[in-house]
Write a protein that holds these residues in place. Sequence first.
Motif, short mmCIF file in Angstrom:
data_model
loop_
_atom_site.label_atom_id
_atom_site.label_comp_id
_atom_site.label_asym_id
_atom_site.label_seq_id
_atom_site.Cartn_x
_atom_site.Cartn_y
_atom_site.Cartn_z
N ALA A 44 0.83 -1.22 0.00
CA ALA A 44 0.00 0.00 0.00
C ALA A 44 0.86 1.26 0.00
O ALA A 44 1.86 1.34 0.71
N ASP A 45 0.45 2.25 -0.79
CA ASP A 45 1.11 3.56 -0.82
C ASP A 45 0.02 4.60 -1.01
O ASP A 45 -0.88 4.42 -1.84
N ASN A 46 0.08 5.71 -0.27
CA ASN A 46 -0.99 6.71 -0.37
C ASN A 46 -0.72 7.77 -1.45
O ASN A 46 -1.52 8.66 -1.65
N GLN A 47 0.41 7.66 -2.14
CA GLN A 47 0.75 8.63 -3.19
C GLN A 47 0.29 8.14 -4.57
O GLN A 47 0.09 6.94 -4.76
N PRO A 48 0.13 9.06 -5.54
CA PRO A 48 -0.31 8.65 -6.89
C PRO A 48 0.72 7.80 -7.61
O PRO A 48 1.89 7.73 -7.22
N ALA A 49 0.29 7.17 -8.69
CA ALA A 49 1.11 6.17 -9.38
C ALA A 49 2.42 6.71 -9.93
O ALA A 49 3.39 5.95 -10.07
N ASP A 50 2.48 8.01 -10.24
CA ASP A 50 3.71 8.56 -10.83
C ASP A 50 4.62 9.20 -9.77
O ASP A 50 5.64 9.81 -10.11
N TYR A 51 4.28 9.07 -8.49
CA TYR A 51 5.07 9.66 -7.42
C TYR A 51 6.33 8.82 -7.18
O TYR A 51 6.32 7.59 -7.35
N PRO A 52 7.44 9.46 -6.79
CA PRO A 52 8.71 8.72 -6.63
C PRO A 52 8.65 7.51 -5.71
O PRO A 52 9.30 6.50 -5.98
N THR A 53 7.87 7.60 -4.62
CA THR A 53 7.81 6.43 -3.73
C THR A 53 7.12 5.25 -4.42
O THR A 53 7.53 4.09 -4.24
N VAL A 54 6.11 5.52 -5.21
CA VAL A 54 5.41 4.44 -5.91
C VAL A 54 6.30 3.86 -7.01
O VAL A 54 6.28 2.65 -7.25
N ILE A 55 7.08 4.71 -7.63
CA ILE A 55 8.05 4.21 -8.61
C ILE A 55 9.03 3.26 -7.92
O ILE A 55 9.40 2.21 -8.46
N GLY A 56 9.43 3.60 -6.70
CA GLY A 56 10.29 2.72 -5.91
C GLY A 56 9.58 1.42 -5.55
O GLY A 56 10.15 0.33 -5.65
N LEU A 101 16.43 -3.08 -0.81
CA LEU A 101 17.64 -2.25 -0.83
C LEU A 101 18.03 -1.89 -2.26
O LEU A 101 18.46 -0.77 -2.54
N ASP A 102 17.86 -2.84 -3.17
CA ASP A 102 18.23 -2.60 -4.58
C ASP A 102 17.28 -1.62 -5.26
O ASP A 102 17.64 -1.01 -6.27
N SER A 103 16.07 -1.47 -4.73
CA SER A 103 15.10 -0.55 -5.35
C SER A 103 15.35 0.90 -4.97
O SER A 103 14.80 1.82 -5.59
N VAL A 104 16.18 1.13 -3.96
CA VAL A 104 16.40 2.48 -3.43
C VAL A 104 17.01 3.40 -4.49
O VAL A 104 16.62 4.57 -4.62
N GLU A 105 17.95 2.89 -5.26
CA GLU A 105 18.61 3.73 -6.28
C GLU A 105 17.59 4.28 -7.28
O GLU A 105 17.62 5.47 -7.63
N THR A 106 16.66 3.43 -7.72
CA THR A 106 15.62 3.87 -8.66
C THR A 106 14.73 4.92 -8.02
O THR A 106 14.38 5.94 -8.65
N GLN A 107 14.34 4.70 -6.77
CA GLN A 107 13.46 5.65 -6.08
C GLN A 107 14.16 6.99 -5.87
O GLN A 107 13.55 8.05 -6.09
#
Length: 343
Positions: free
Chosen positions: A50-62, A279-285
């Motif tokens: 679950a994420d409360n931000q929209p689909a194009d937000y950086p956290t959701v991209i992460g 941990l590997d997803s952090v760089e993308t986010q």
Amino acid sequence: MVKNKKFIGLLTAVLFITIILAACGKKEEVAVEKDEGTKSEAPKITLRLADNQPADYPTVIGDQKFAELVSEKSDGRITIEVFPSGQLGDEKSVLEQVQLGAIDFARINASPLAEFNDDFTVFSVPYLFNSDEHLWNFLNGEKGTELLDGLQAAKMQGLAYYDSGSRSFYSTKPLTSIEDLKGQKIRVQQSEINIKLMEALGASATPMPYGEVFSGLQTGIIDGAENNLPSFDSSNHYQEAKYLIMDHHTRVPEVLLMSKTAWEKLSNEDKALIKQAALDSVETQRQAWADYEEKSLNTLNDAGVTITEVEDISPWQAAVQPIVDGFSKEYPELVEAINSASP
């Protein structure tokens, strides 16, 4: 004598046939076991994030990168479905569901996690981190990992940190120095440390729900507020507040975490796989966050917002030193770890 020979011959034949049958039985048994081993595959798992931000937000991209990496590392055996835009509830209700095991993963801002682990209060202490590099040195160090693991007592397992930039002040009135803050009514999140921060800087703290800030700026109930660049942009607060001072008073990360209930159902191999994927997803986010900040900065410049970057932060730090001293007395090891992480 002949009868004895016949009896011995018959006995030998029976023994021979028995040995052959036994051998065949063993072969058949091995074959069955082998068959069963071939058929038994690790079960497929589907988990929800679950994420409360929209689909194009950086956290959701992460989040999405994390889900992709988990699928890759598990050869498609583990699927993580990402639900953005608060589809599974607001941050508070999602946290409760994660604790109950009803939701498997969530991306949560670090601030409300102080309710479950006092050490997370560190991110609300002003001017403790001098730069993004300083913050990430701390997050990637031993104490940063301890904070994530410390959520287990609250039935959650922290996996990784995501970027959320730094928070700065903006106002409808000129705001180009620390002196300009004096007397201004600044909206803050409801917390004792935020109110103390405003008092230390000479401003008047005005706790208010986030959804009421825009109208508060319009009507003059408040003069300003504080937040990160993308939030200042996406909320359209810049349409009313034309002055932004980049003092970076706090740097509050996001946290990708998992329900302890779901975590404990995993094998040790899958725990390691999921932790590494996080941990590997952090760089993308973090790259997505940097791109988002740049886009927001361009929007603010185009809108005619006066942006002042604080060159000398020492007067600001001196003003809030009593707050920092109080926190240091209560959490000496934590503050020592932060100071040691300074580049």
